[in-house]
Scaffold this motif. Structure first.
Motif, short mmCIF file in Angstrom:
data_model
loop_
_atom_site.label_atom_id
_atom_site.label_comp_id
_atom_site.label_asym_id
_atom_site.label_seq_id
_atom_site.Cartn_x
_atom_site.Cartn_y
_atom_site.Cartn_z
N ALA A 5 0.79 -1.38 -0.03
CA ALA A 5 -0.09 0.01 0.01
C ALA A 5 0.89 1.11 0.06
CB ALA A 5 -0.98 0.25 1.19
N MET A 6 2.03 1.32 0.89
CA MET A 6 2.83 2.66 0.85
C MET A 6 3.56 2.62 -0.48
SD MET A 6 1.57 3.16 3.71
CE MET A 6 2.37 4.74 3.75
N GLY A 7 3.72 1.60 -1.04
CA GLY A 7 4.41 1.77 -2.31
C GLY A 7 3.53 2.13 -3.49
N LEU A 8 2.29 2.60 -3.40
CA LEU A 8 1.35 2.68 -4.48
C LEU A 8 1.59 4.07 -5.17
CD1 LEU A 8 -1.11 1.78 -5.92
CD2 LEU A 8 -2.38 3.15 -4.38
N ARG A 9 1.99 3.91 -6.40
CA ARG A 9 2.47 5.02 -7.12
C ARG A 9 1.24 5.40 -8.09
NH1 ARG A 9 7.96 5.63 -7.22
NH2 ARG A 9 7.78 6.73 -9.22
N TRP A 10 1.21 6.54 -8.43
CA TRP A 10 0.08 7.19 -9.29
C TRP A 10 0.10 6.59 -10.61
CZ3 TRP A 10 -3.95 9.21 -7.14
CH2 TRP A 10 -3.52 10.13 -5.81
N GLU A 11 0.95 6.14 -11.09
CA GLU A 11 1.14 5.48 -12.63
C GLU A 11 0.51 4.14 -12.47
OE1 GLU A 11 5.53 3.50 -12.19
OE2 GLU A 11 5.35 5.60 -12.73
N ALA A 12 0.37 3.66 -11.34
CA ALA A 12 -0.42 2.30 -11.29
C ALA A 12 -1.96 2.36 -11.07
CB ALA A 12 0.21 1.69 -10.05
N ILE A 13 -2.27 3.49 -11.24
CA ILE A 13 -4.02 3.41 -11.08
C ILE A 13 -4.21 4.26 -12.36
CG2 ILE A 13 -5.68 5.03 -10.01
CD1 ILE A 13 -3.77 5.39 -7.61
N ASP A 14 -5.35 3.48 -12.95
CA ASP A 14 -6.04 3.94 -14.24
C ASP A 14 -7.25 4.04 -13.85
OD1 ASP A 14 -7.09 3.90 -16.60
OD2 ASP A 14 -5.85 2.40 -17.54
N PHE A 15 -7.48 5.46 -13.80
CA PHE A 15 -9.01 6.05 -13.60
C PHE A 15 -9.87 5.47 -14.46
CE2 PHE A 15 -6.55 8.54 -10.56
CZ PHE A 15 -7.16 8.50 -9.48
N GLU A 16 -9.24 5.72 -16.03
CA GLU A 16 -10.44 5.37 -16.99
C GLU A 16 -10.57 3.73 -16.93
OE1 GLU A 16 -11.64 7.60 -19.25
OE2 GLU A 16 -10.81 9.04 -17.80
N GLU A 60 -12.70 7.99 -6.16
CA GLU A 60 -12.96 9.33 -5.74
C GLU A 60 -11.99 9.74 -4.67
OE1 GLU A 60 -14.86 11.48 -7.74
OE2 GLU A 60 -14.85 9.63 -8.98
N ARG A 61 -11.91 8.92 -3.53
CA ARG A 61 -10.85 9.44 -2.49
C ARG A 61 -9.54 9.74 -3.08
NH1 ARG A 61 -11.04 9.04 3.15
NH2 ARG A 61 -13.32 9.27 2.67
N LEU A 62 -9.03 8.68 -4.05
CA LEU A 62 -7.77 8.92 -4.50
C LEU A 62 -7.61 10.08 -5.13
CD1 LEU A 62 -7.06 5.11 -5.57
CD2 LEU A 62 -5.77 6.38 -3.98
N LYS A 63 -8.75 10.46 -5.96
CA LYS A 63 -8.66 11.74 -7.05
C LYS A 63 -8.62 12.87 -5.92
CE LYS A 63 -11.19 10.09 -10.85
NZ LYS A 63 -12.57 9.89 -11.66
N LEU A 85 7.34 12.36 -5.52
CA LEU A 85 6.11 12.83 -6.59
C LEU A 85 5.47 11.94 -6.84
CD1 LEU A 85 7.68 16.13 -8.42
CD2 LEU A 85 6.26 15.98 -6.62
N GLY A 86 5.84 10.70 -7.39
CA GLY A 86 5.08 9.66 -7.84
C GLY A 86 4.23 8.94 -6.99
N TYR A 87 4.51 9.04 -5.91
CA TYR A 87 3.80 8.20 -4.73
C TYR A 87 2.34 8.74 -4.11
CZ TYR A 87 7.85 5.45 -4.37
OH TYR A 87 9.14 4.61 -4.60
N VAL A 88 1.54 7.97 -3.89
CA VAL A 88 0.17 8.25 -3.36
C VAL A 88 0.22 8.91 -1.89
CG1 VAL A 88 -2.05 7.54 -3.11
CG2 VAL A 88 -1.07 6.66 -5.17
N PHE A 89 1.16 7.91 -1.19
CA PHE A 89 1.13 8.21 0.31
C PHE A 89 2.25 9.06 0.41
CE2 PHE A 89 -1.31 4.66 -0.44
CZ PHE A 89 -2.83 4.82 0.06
N VAL A 90 1.89 10.42 0.51
CA VAL A 90 3.17 11.19 1.11
C VAL A 90 2.35 12.25 1.98
CG1 VAL A 90 4.59 11.07 -0.99
CG2 VAL A 90 2.71 12.89 -0.73
N ASP A 91 3.02 12.92 2.72
CA ASP A 91 2.56 13.96 3.72
C ASP A 91 2.38 15.34 3.23
OD1 ASP A 91 4.94 14.99 3.92
OD2 ASP A 91 5.34 14.35 5.98
N ALA A 92 1.91 16.19 3.84
CA ALA A 92 1.65 17.54 3.15
C ALA A 92 2.87 18.33 2.59
CB ALA A 92 1.10 18.59 4.31
N MET A 93 4.15 17.74 3.06
CA MET A 93 5.25 18.11 2.58
C MET A 93 5.83 17.47 1.45
SD MET A 93 5.45 21.34 4.06
CE MET A 93 6.99 21.55 3.63
#
Length: 187
Positions: A5-16, A60-63, A85-93
């Motif tokens: 889960a922590m390694g989830l990257r945006w490129e691994a998500i296909d919203f279409e 929707e949550r991921l978006k 930058l490519g990771y989903v699970f980052v903090d506010a900074m």
């Protein structure tokens, strides 16, 4: 499976296509007493590398998370950590959320929401139990959990599969048409 889960990257998500692919991990380990993060484009086993359906509430949550990250990056400017930058699970900074922080923060999350205390890993068991209860076949649960062999899934969850067996028995009883039972009087 917090590493997946922590390694989830945006490129691994296909919203279409509405899919999410598990293929990258982030985990922490200790080397010479020092905690380090390990990032890899692999998972524990070949079956851990899998593509799952992305249901609308999660999409929707991921978006919303992506939109928040873009906003944070804009507001923080040069202070925002560009390394993740490519990771989903980052903090506010923009710093990668540490895998251990998920398991250590989980009990507090449960408490704040009035839920009984369980281990973070128990969420996998809850998922499998709920899927079984709803009649999802064991093979699909195996694929969802990423077990390399169905016997692993069956061994862990066989005791929960009785409801599925009862459903099968009721289905057969409703499907089979037997003649009405008559007493047999033979001598």
């Amino acid at each position: 499976r917090r590493a997946e889960a922590m390694g989830l990257r945006w490129e691994a998500i296909d919203f279409e296509a509405k899919t999410l692919t598990i293929r990258h991990i982030v985990t922490s380990t200790r080397i010479d007493g020092k905690k380090i993060l390990v990032e890899a484009d692999r998972a524990k086993t070949k079956s851990s590398l899998r593509t799952l359906p992305l249901v609308d509430p999660i999409a929707e949550r991921l978006k919303a998370v992506k939109e928040q990250q873009e906003y944070n990056q804009k507001i923080c400017g040069n202070c925002y950590n560009q390394e993740y930058l490519g990771y989903v699970f980052v903090d506010a900074m923009g710093n990668l959320i540490q895998p251990d922080s998920v398991t250590t923060g989980f009990p507090q999350l449960l408490k704040e929401n009035g839920l009984r205390r369980i281990r973070f890993h128990d969420l996998r068991h809850s998922c499998a139990s709920l899927l079984l209860k709803e009649g999802v076949p064991m093979k699909q649960i195996q694929e969802w959990l990423g077990h390399s062999d169905i016997s692993t899934t069956a061994n862990i969850y066989a005791h929960l599969d009785s409801q599925s067996k009862n459903l099968s028995a009721r289905t057969m009883a409703n499907t089979l048409t037997l003649p009405k039972a008559q007493p047999i009087k033979k001598w």
